[in-house]
Scaffold this motif. Structure first.
Motif, mmCIF file in Angstrom:
data_model
loop_
_atom_site.group_PDB
_atom_site.id
_atom_site.type_symbol
_atom_site.label_atom_id
_atom_site.label_comp_id
_atom_site.label_asym_id
_atom_site.label_seq_id
_atom_site.Cartn_x
_atom_site.Cartn_y
_atom_site.Cartn_z
ATOM 1 N N ASN A 109 131.074 110.837 -8.432
ATOM 2 C CA ASN A 109 130.182 109.704 -8.700
ATOM 3 C C ASN A 109 128.734 110.175 -8.833
ATOM 4 O OD1 ASN A 109 132.308 107.909 -8.607
ATOM 5 N ND2 ASN A 109 132.000 107.358 -6.467
ATOM 6 N N LEU A 110 128.348 111.127 -7.989
ATOM 7 C CA LEU A 110 126.984 111.648 -8.021
ATOM 8 C C LEU A 110 126.699 112.327 -9.361
ATOM 9 C CD1 LEU A 110 124.743 111.590 -5.859
ATOM 10 C CD2 LEU A 110 125.396 113.907 -5.232
ATOM 11 N N MET A 111 127.650 113.125 -9.818
ATOM 12 C CA MET A 111 127.455 113.826 -11.090
ATOM 13 C C MET A 111 127.504 112.870 -12.281
ATOM 14 S SD MET A 111 129.650 117.316 -10.436
ATOM 15 C CE MET A 111 129.057 118.117 -11.931
ATOM 16 N N ALA A 112 128.268 111.784 -12.132
ATOM 17 C CA ALA A 112 128.306 110.796 -13.212
ATOM 18 C C ALA A 112 126.977 110.044 -13.307
ATOM 19 C CB ALA A 112 129.455 109.816 -12.977
ATOM 20 N N ARG A 113 126.344 109.808 -12.154
ATOM 21 C CA ARG A 113 125.057 109.094 -12.141
ATOM 22 C C ARG A 113 123.913 109.977 -12.615
ATOM 23 N NH1 ARG A 113 123.928 107.440 -6.373
ATOM 24 N NH2 ARG A 113 121.983 106.713 -7.306
ATOM 25 N N PHE A 114 123.950 111.247 -12.228
ATOM 26 C CA PHE A 114 122.824 112.140 -12.520
ATOM 27 C C PHE A 114 123.329 113.360 -13.290
ATOM 28 C CE2 PHE A 114 121.897 110.152 -8.318
ATOM 29 C CZ PHE A 114 120.906 109.282 -8.755
ATOM 30 N N LYS A 115 123.078 113.350 -14.585
ATOM 31 C CA LYS A 115 123.531 114.455 -15.425
ATOM 32 C C LYS A 115 122.636 115.684 -15.289
ATOM 33 C CE LYS A 115 126.761 111.902 -17.311
ATOM 34 N NZ LYS A 115 128.192 112.132 -17.011
ATOM 35 N N ASN A 116 121.380 115.455 -14.875
ATOM 36 C CA ASN A 116 120.442 116.570 -14.774
ATOM 37 C C ASN A 116 119.324 116.216 -13.799
ATOM 38 O OD1 ASN A 116 118.678 114.839 -16.300
ATOM 39 N ND2 ASN A 116 119.725 115.549 -18.146
ATOM 40 N N ARG A 117 118.411 117.168 -13.586
ATOM 41 C CA ARG A 117 117.309 116.994 -12.634
ATOM 42 C C ARG A 117 116.377 115.859 -13.067
ATOM 43 N NH1 ARG A 117 114.271 120.271 -8.985
ATOM 44 N NH2 ARG A 117 112.676 118.914 -8.113
ATOM 45 N N ASP A 121 115.147 112.759 -10.745
ATOM 46 C CA ASP A 121 113.723 112.534 -10.463
ATOM 47 C C ASP A 121 113.303 111.125 -10.873
ATOM 48 O OD1 ASP A 121 113.502 115.065 -9.465
ATOM 49 O OD2 ASP A 121 112.556 115.924 -11.251
ATOM 50 N N LEU A 122 113.837 110.656 -11.983
ATOM 51 C CA LEU A 122 113.503 109.317 -12.461
ATOM 52 C C LEU A 122 113.999 108.253 -11.480
ATOM 53 C CD1 LEU A 122 112.201 107.906 -14.912
ATOM 54 C CD2 LEU A 122 114.491 107.695 -15.890
ATOM 55 N N ALA A 123 115.199 108.447 -10.955
ATOM 56 C CA ALA A 123 115.748 107.492 -9.988
ATOM 57 C C ALA A 123 114.928 107.494 -8.699
ATOM 58 C CB ALA A 123 117.206 107.839 -9.685
ATOM 59 N N ARG A 124 114.499 108.668 -8.259
ATOM 60 C CA ARG A 124 113.665 108.747 -7.057
ATOM 61 C C ARG A 124 112.343 108.004 -7.274
ATOM 62 N NH1 ARG A 124 112.563 113.118 -2.963
ATOM 63 N NH2 ARG A 124 113.941 114.513 -4.123
ATOM 64 N N ALA A 125 111.729 108.236 -8.424
ATOM 65 C CA ALA A 125 110.443 107.593 -8.717
ATOM 66 C C ALA A 125 110.587 106.074 -8.748
ATOM 67 C CB ALA A 125 109.897 108.105 -10.045
ATOM 68 N N ALA A 126 111.688 105.582 -9.318
ATOM 69 C CA ALA A 126 111.901 104.136 -9.389
ATOM 70 C C ALA A 126 112.060 103.544 -7.993
ATOM 71 C CB ALA A 126 113.135 103.837 -10.239
ATOM 72 N N ALA A 127 112.802 104.241 -7.132
ATOM 73 C CA ALA A 127 112.993 103.752 -5.763
ATOM 74 C C ALA A 127 111.674 103.737 -5.000
ATOM 75 C CB ALA A 127 114.019 104.624 -5.041
ATOM 76 N N LEU A 128 110.854 104.764 -5.183
ATOM 77 C CA LEU A 128 109.565 104.825 -4.492
ATOM 78 C C LEU A 128 108.578 103.806 -5.059
ATOM 79 C CD1 LEU A 128 109.144 108.685 -4.070
ATOM 80 C CD2 LEU A 128 109.809 107.016 -2.336
ATOM 81 N N ASP A 129 108.674 103.528 -6.348
ATOM 82 C CA ASP A 129 107.793 102.517 -6.953
ATOM 83 C C ASP A 129 108.021 101.150 -6.309
ATOM 84 O OD1 ASP A 129 106.560 104.291 -8.609
ATOM 85 O OD2 ASP A 129 107.742 103.793 -10.393
ATOM 86 N N VAL A 196 114.079 107.355 1.962
ATOM 87 C CA VAL A 196 114.395 107.484 0.537
ATOM 88 C C VAL A 196 114.179 108.919 0.069
ATOM 89 C CG1 VAL A 196 113.644 106.819 -1.783
ATOM 90 C CG2 VAL A 196 113.995 105.067 -0.037
ATOM 91 N N ASN A 197 113.043 109.487 0.436
ATOM 92 C CA ASN A 197 112.769 110.867 0.027
ATOM 93 C C ASN A 197 113.784 111.834 0.624
ATOM 94 O OD1 ASN A 197 110.536 111.121 -1.797
ATOM 95 N ND2 ASN A 197 109.187 110.391 -0.173
ATOM 96 N N ARG A 198 114.134 111.600 1.877
ATOM 97 C CA ARG A 198 115.106 112.473 2.536
ATOM 98 C C ARG A 198 116.471 112.372 1.841
ATOM 99 N NH1 ARG A 198 116.372 117.035 5.093
ATOM 100 N NH2 ARG A 198 117.998 116.793 6.655
ATOM 101 N N ARG A 199 116.878 111.153 1.505
ATOM 102 C CA ARG A 199 118.171 110.971 0.832
ATOM 103 C C ARG A 199 118.188 111.665 -0.525
ATOM 104 N NH1 ARG A 199 119.881 106.976 -2.682
ATOM 105 N NH2 ARG A 199 118.111 105.625 -2.187
ATOM 106 N N TYR A 200 117.105 111.506 -1.276
ATOM 107 C CA TYR A 200 117.058 112.149 -2.593
ATOM 108 C C TYR A 200 116.961 113.670 -2.470
ATOM 109 C CZ TYR A 200 116.969 107.910 -5.389
ATOM 110 O OH TYR A 200 117.328 106.736 -6.016
ATOM 111 N N ASP A 201 116.315 114.152 -1.417
ATOM 112 C CA ASP A 201 116.265 115.606 -1.196
ATOM 113 C C ASP A 201 117.673 116.157 -0.942
ATOM 114 O OD1 ASP A 201 113.542 115.697 -1.527
ATOM 115 O OD2 ASP A 201 113.076 115.670 0.620
ATOM 116 N N LEU A 202 118.430 115.461 -0.084
ATOM 117 C CA LEU A 202 119.793 115.907 0.215
ATOM 118 C C LEU A 202 120.679 115.824 -1.025
ATOM 119 C CD1 LEU A 202 120.312 114.210 3.711
ATOM 120 C CD2 LEU A 202 119.995 116.646 3.255
ATOM 121 N N GLU A 203 120.524 114.745 -1.778
ATOM 122 C CA GLU A 203 121.295 114.605 -3.017
ATOM 123 C C GLU A 203 120.979 115.733 -3.987
ATOM 124 O OE1 GLU A 203 122.066 109.790 -3.574
ATOM 125 O OE2 GLU A 203 120.641 110.854 -4.843
ATOM 126 N N LEU A 204 119.700 116.041 -4.110
ATOM 127 C CA LEU A 204 119.291 117.074 -5.065
ATOM 128 C C LEU A 204 119.860 118.437 -4.671
ATOM 129 C CD1 LEU A 204 117.705 117.856 -7.555
ATOM 130 C CD2 LEU A 204 115.671 118.120 -6.110
#
Length: 242
Positions: A109-117, A121-129, A196-204
């Motif tokens: 599921n993670l790879m289906a959602r995020f094909k690349n870096r 990054d775009l998803a992280r920025a949207a969540a932080l916005d 949020v940042n911690r979750r995206y760091d672990l995901e990355l």
């Protein structure tokens, strides 16, 4: 000529039917012969029976064919303790399989959602916005309450040595409560930003290994919600000690 052809056709059908019947008879399974069990008891007696031998329940038994040759070995019956241990092991294996299936599903599921870096990054920025927008609302509300408080304090100066009018006291108390609530919201929003940042760091970190070719499920269980919590700040630790 026509009669001869008809006769040959009927003969062919008859031969086919006979061959089919013969093949069916030869292909049918041969009835299994009688079962013969044998074993040696703890005191050295050799026993034989047409069914499992109770006296050798805890010992290996041999299953023979009708001609005396060995068909199979029958393992000894397990003790209650051994059965309980097997059940524990089975539960552990099932739990490990379920965890592996969950990790595989999570990684796919993670790879289906995020094909690349860039997508991540775009998803992280949207969540932080979204969080920044909520924080902005809280900060503006705090500024408004501070301005309101200044006016109330100025009015209260006239009653330094007197009892405050009920309406003014009520307004001051309401301002205090609202200010405390907004400060709490601000702390929660700051903590959520850290999560949020911690979750995206672990995901990355996980995604980078998956993008590099690691098979889904090979990186261990997905990070839990607890692992996504940011480490406590020095201020929060100091406050907890007080």
């Amino acid at each position: 000529m026509i009669r001869r052809l008809a006769w040959m056709w009927k003969a062919s059908l008859a031969l086919t039917a006979i061959s089919t019947a013969a093949w069916g008879q030869s292909a049918s399974p041969t009835p299994a012969g009688p079962k013969i069990y044998s074993c040696v008891t703890a005191d050295g007696r050799r026993l034989t029976s047409d069914r499992p031998i109770p006296e050798c329940q805890g010992r290996e038994q041999t299953l023979h064919r009708s001609d005396g040759t060995v068909r199979a070995k029958v393992a000894p019956a397990k003790s209650p303790e051994e059965k309980a241990a097997d059940e524990v092991l089975q539960r552990e294996l099932l739990a490990k399989k379920a965890a592996l299936d969950d990790a595989i599903r999570h990684d796919r599921n993670l790879m289906a959602r995020f094909k690349n870096r860039a997508a991540h990054d775009l998803a992280r920025a949207a969540a932080l916005d979204d969080l920044d927008a909520a924080t902005g609302v809280t900060q503006r509300r705090l500024a408004s309450l501070a301005k309101e408080r200044k006016g109330l304090d100025d009015e209260a100066e006239f009653y330094k040595k007197k009892t405050l009018p009920p309406k003014l006291k009520q307004a001051l108390d309401a301002n205090d409560a609202a200010t405390e609530a907004q400060k709490l919201f601000l702390e929660q929003q700051s903590a959520e930003r850290g999560r949020v940042n911690r979750r995206y760091d672990l995901e990355l970190t996980r995604l980078q290994k998956l993008w590099a070719g690691a098979p889904p499920g090979s990186l261990g269980p997905p990070p839990s919600a607890h692992e996504s919590e940011p480490p406590p700040s020095a201020a929060s630790v100091s406050g907890a000690r007080r």
